[in-house]
Design a protein around this motif. Structure first.
Motif, PDB file in Angstrom:
ATOM      1  N   THR A   1      -4.034   5.687   0.238  1.00 19.40           N
ATOM      2  CA  THR A   1      -2.651   5.667  -0.246  1.00 19.40           C
ATOM      3  C   THR A   1      -2.626   5.411  -1.747  1.00 19.40           C
ATOM      4  O   THR A   1      -3.333   4.542  -2.256  1.00 19.40           O
ATOM      5  CB  THR A   1      -1.846   4.571   0.470  1.00 19.40           C
ATOM      6  N   VAL A   2      -1.808   6.187  -2.454  1.00 19.19           N
ATOM      7  CA  VAL A   2      -1.617   6.022  -3.888  1.00 19.19           C
ATOM      8  C   VAL A   2      -0.148   5.696  -4.137  1.00 19.19           C
ATOM      9  O   VAL A   2       0.742   6.375  -3.612  1.00 19.19           O
ATOM     10  CB  VAL A   2      -2.007   7.292  -4.660  1.00 19.19           C
ATOM     11  N   VAL A   3       0.124   4.678  -4.938  1.00 21.92           N
ATOM     12  CA  VAL A   3       1.501   4.306  -5.255  1.00 21.92           C
ATOM     13  C   VAL A   3       1.861   4.817  -6.643  1.00 21.92           C
ATOM     14  O   VAL A   3       1.035   4.825  -7.554  1.00 21.92           O
ATOM     15  CB  VAL A   3       1.711   2.774  -5.166  1.00 21.92           C
ATOM     16  N   VAL A   4       3.083   5.292  -6.793  1.00 24.40           N
ATOM     17  CA  VAL A   4       3.632   5.740  -8.075  1.00 24.40           C
ATOM     18  C   VAL A   4       5.006   5.108  -8.237  1.00 24.40           C
ATOM     19  O   VAL A   4       5.580   4.574  -7.292  1.00 24.40           O
ATOM     20  CB  VAL A   4       3.757   7.277  -8.137  1.00 24.40           C
ATOM     21  N   THR A   5       5.545   5.185  -9.447  1.00 24.25           N
ATOM     22  CA  THR A   5       6.900   4.694  -9.697  1.00 24.25           C
ATOM     23  C   THR A   5       7.879   5.848  -9.523  1.00 24.25           C
ATOM     24  O   THR A   5       7.695   6.920 -10.109  1.00 24.25           O
ATOM     25  CB  THR A   5       7.027   4.110 -11.106  1.00 24.25           C
ATOM     26  N   ALA A   6       8.907   5.637  -8.720  1.00 28.95           N
ATOM     27  CA  ALA A   6       9.879   6.691  -8.422  1.00 28.95           C
ATOM     28  C   ALA A   6      10.593   7.156  -9.676  1.00 28.95           C
ATOM     29  O   ALA A   6      10.934   6.356 -10.548  1.00 28.95           O
ATOM     30  CB  ALA A   6      10.900   6.177  -7.398  1.00 28.95           C
TER      31      ALA A   6
ATOM     32  N   ALA B   1       5.345  -1.426  -7.757  1.00 30.74           N
ATOM     33  CA  ALA B   1       4.171  -0.593  -7.494  1.00 30.74           C
ATOM     34  C   ALA B   1       2.906  -1.432  -7.518  1.00 30.74           C
ATOM     35  O   ALA B   1       2.026  -1.299  -6.653  1.00 30.74           O
ATOM     36  CB  ALA B   1       4.087   0.530  -8.521  1.00 30.74           C
ATOM     37  N   PHE B   2       2.804  -2.312  -8.502  1.00 25.53           N
ATOM     38  CA  PHE B   2       1.605  -3.147  -8.602  1.00 25.53           C
ATOM     39  C   PHE B   2       1.540  -4.162  -7.466  1.00 25.53           C
ATOM     40  O   PHE B   2       0.452  -4.491  -6.984  1.00 25.53           O
ATOM     41  CB  PHE B   2       1.572  -3.845  -9.959  1.00 25.53           C
ATOM     42  N   ILE B   3       2.686  -4.648  -7.034  1.00 22.56           N
ATOM     43  CA  ILE B   3       2.707  -5.572  -5.890  1.00 22.56           C
ATOM     44  C   ILE B   3       2.159  -4.885  -4.641  1.00 22.56           C
ATOM     45  O   ILE B   3       1.399  -5.483  -3.869  1.00 22.56           O
ATOM     46  CB  ILE B   3       4.131  -6.095  -5.639  1.00 22.56           C
ATOM     47  N   LEU B   4       2.516  -3.623  -4.458  1.00 22.93           N
ATOM     48  CA  LEU B   4       2.010  -2.871  -3.307  1.00 22.93           C
ATOM     49  C   LEU B   4       0.495  -2.742  -3.384  1.00 22.93           C
ATOM     50  O   LEU B   4      -0.199  -2.812  -2.370  1.00 22.93           O
ATOM     51  CB  LEU B   4       2.656  -1.491  -3.248  1.00 22.93           C
ATOM     52  N   GLN B   5      -0.007  -2.566  -4.584  1.00 25.06           N
ATOM     53  CA  GLN B   5      -1.459  -2.473  -4.731  1.00 25.06           C
ATOM     54  C   GLN B   5      -2.121  -3.828  -4.511  1.00 25.06           C
ATOM     55  O   GLN B   5      -3.147  -3.925  -3.832  1.00 25.06           O
ATOM     56  CB  GLN B   5      -1.812  -1.936  -6.110  1.00 25.06           C
ATOM     57  N   GLN B   6      -1.557  -4.876  -5.081  1.00 23.72           N
ATOM     58  CA  GLN B   6      -2.130  -6.213  -4.919  1.00 23.72           C
ATOM     59  C   GLN B   6      -2.189  -6.639  -3.456  1.00 23.72           C
ATOM     60  O   GLN B   6      -3.094  -7.374  -3.056  1.00 23.72           O
ATOM     61  CB  GLN B   6      -1.319  -7.233  -5.715  1.00 23.72           C
ATOM     62  N   SER B   7      -1.222  -6.175  -2.682  1.00 23.55           N
ATOM     63  CA  SER B   7      -1.182  -6.534  -1.258  1.00 23.55           C
ATOM     64  C   SER B   7      -1.960  -5.552  -0.392  1.00 23.55           C
ATOM     65  O   SER B   7      -1.828  -5.558   0.832  1.00 23.55           O
ATOM     66  CB  SER B   7       0.274  -6.601  -0.786  1.00 23.55           C
ATOM     67  N   ASN B   8      -2.773  -4.717  -1.047  1.00 26.65           N
ATOM     68  CA  ASN B   8      -3.662  -3.763  -0.366  1.00 26.65           C
ATOM     69  C   ASN B   8      -2.928  -2.703   0.446  1.00 26.65           C
ATOM     70  O   ASN B   8      -3.493  -2.133   1.382  1.00 26.65           O
ATOM     71  CB  ASN B   8      -4.653  -4.517   0.530  1.00 26.65           C
ATOM     72  N   ARG B   9      -1.667  -2.437   0.073  1.00 24.15           N
ATOM     73  CA  ARG B   9      -0.946  -1.348   0.725  1.00 24.15           C
ATOM     74  C   ARG B   9      -1.139  -0.028  -0.010  1.00 24.15           C
ATOM     75  O   ARG B   9      -0.639   1.012   0.425  1.00 24.15           O
ATOM     76  CB  ARG B   9       0.537  -1.694   0.836  1.00 24.15           C
ATOM     77  N   ALA B  10      -1.869  -0.060  -1.103  1.00 22.42           N
ATOM     78  CA  ALA B  10      -2.222   1.146  -1.846  1.00 22.42           C
ATOM     79  C   ALA B  10      -3.596   0.953  -2.468  1.00 22.42           C
ATOM     80  O   ALA B  10      -3.920  -0.133  -2.958  1.00 22.42           O
ATOM     81  CB  ALA B  10      -1.192   1.448  -2.932  1.00 22.42           C
ATOM     82  N   ALA B  11      -4.397   1.999  -2.453  1.00 23.58           N
ATOM     83  CA  ALA B  11      -5.743   1.925  -3.023  1.00 23.58           C
ATOM     84  C   ALA B  11      -5.717   2.113  -4.523  1.00 23.58           C
ATOM     85  O   ALA B  11      -6.651   1.701  -5.220  1.00 23.58           O
ATOM     86  CB  ALA B  11      -6.639   2.986  -2.390  1.00 23.58           C
ATOM     87  N   ALA B  12      -4.662   2.739  -5.046  1.00 24.20           N
ATOM     88  CA  ALA B  12      -4.586   2.996  -6.481  1.00 24.20           C
ATOM     89  C   ALA B  12      -3.130   3.100  -6.908  1.00 24.20           C
ATOM     90  O   ALA B  12      -2.255   3.467  -6.119  1.00 24.20           O
ATOM     91  CB  ALA B  12      -5.333   4.280  -6.834  1.00 24.20           C
ATOM     92  N   PHE B  13      -2.888   2.779  -8.168  1.00 25.96           N
ATOM     93  CA  PHE B  13      -1.574   2.904  -8.802  1.00 25.96           C
ATOM     94  C   PHE B  13      -1.726   3.995  -9.860  1.00 25.96           C
ATOM     95  O   PHE B  13      -2.482   3.848 -10.815  1.00 25.96           O
ATOM     96  CB  PHE B  13      -1.195   1.560  -9.419  1.00 25.96           C
ATOM     97  N   PHE B  14      -1.017   5.119  -9.679  1.00 24.91           N
ATOM     98  CA  PHE B  14      -1.109   6.253 -10.591  1.00 24.91           C
ATOM     99  C   PHE B  14       0.050   6.203 -11.577  1.00 24.91           C
ATOM    100  O   PHE B  14       1.205   6.339 -11.195  1.00 24.91           O
ATOM    101  CB  PHE B  14      -1.077   7.556  -9.791  1.00 24.91           C
TER     102      PHE B  14
END
Length: 226
Positions: free
Chosen positions: A156-161, A191-204
């Motif tokens: 999973t990759v997180v981005v800012t809407a 977005a970074f919170i989602l990554q810190q909580s391991n809900r995303a492998a990367a923040f693009f």
């Protein structure tokens, strides 16, 4: 990877800055946004709440940042251009999803921040000169094993809407049918919170935003931009 140009966004919609300040010599002939500001005695600045290092809320609820300082410099020039030294400055929070719309409908008069200049946006609002140039990259944990796009398969990759990074990744996935799950967060902080909580492998996102986000984190040593 694409290179994105960071620009001061929508600088007085429909009116270039050079024209704007040249108009100050004939303040009685003001039209458009400058007339609106002059008549109201108020200029409304759109600002981001978590777009470090450009525009964000610091301790004490103060709006600070690189691009916010630019906006305040522009305000001083506007005061001179319309002969309004006591012009009131109103700050209004915006995000990546609504900033263009709020500029179009006149809710804000200026948004100075990390808004990339694209052909689509130029059809909607006016842009000033560039503030900075950046590249979109990936923020990952050092132990994630992610070093390039190929390592993101089935992750999973997180981005800012509302950002160009979101648009780019969506188009990339549609074109390449890559088995990557994209999640859109409301702002960079979420977005970074989602990554810190391991809900995303990367923040693009753009590398300057990623660097600033990582630098402010208590666990910054656990992350790397790749």
């Amino acid at each position: 990877m694409k290179t994105l140009t960071r620009l001061a966004a929508a600088a007085f919609a429909g009116l270039a800055l050079t024209t704007l300040f040249a108009a100050g010599a004939q303040a009685q002939e003001l039209t458009g946004t400058l007339k609106k500001i002059k008549d109201a005695g108020v200029i409304v600045l759109g600002h981001r709440e978590s777009s470090v290092p450009y525009s964000y809320i610091a301790q004490g609820n103060e709006v600070v940042g690189y691009s916010h300082e630019f906006a305040l410099k522009i305000v001083e020039q506007v005061k001179k251009a319309i002969n309004a030294p006591n012009l009131t400055v109103r700050l209004l929070p915006v995000n990546a999803q609504n900033r263009i719309t709020l500029m179009q409908n006149g809710t804000i008069d200026l948004e100075c921040g990390g808004t990339s200049n694209t052909a689509e946006r130029r059809r909607q609002v006016e842009f000033s000169n560039s503030l900075s140039i950046t590249q979109a990259r990936l923020l990952t944990r050092k132990d994630s094993g992610v070093k390039e796009w190929g390592d993101l398969a089935n992750k999973t990759v997180v981005v800012t809407a509302g950002t160009t990074s979101e648009r780019f990744l969506r188009d990339y996935l549609d074109k390449n049918k890559t088995p990557i799950t994209m999640v859109s967060a409301k702002d960079h902080a979420q977005a970074f919170i989602l990554q810190q909580s391991n809900r995303a492998a990367a923040f693009f996102m753009d590398s300057d935003v990623l660097a600033a986000t990582m630098a402010r984190a208590k666990d910054s040593a656990d992350y790397v931009i790749t």
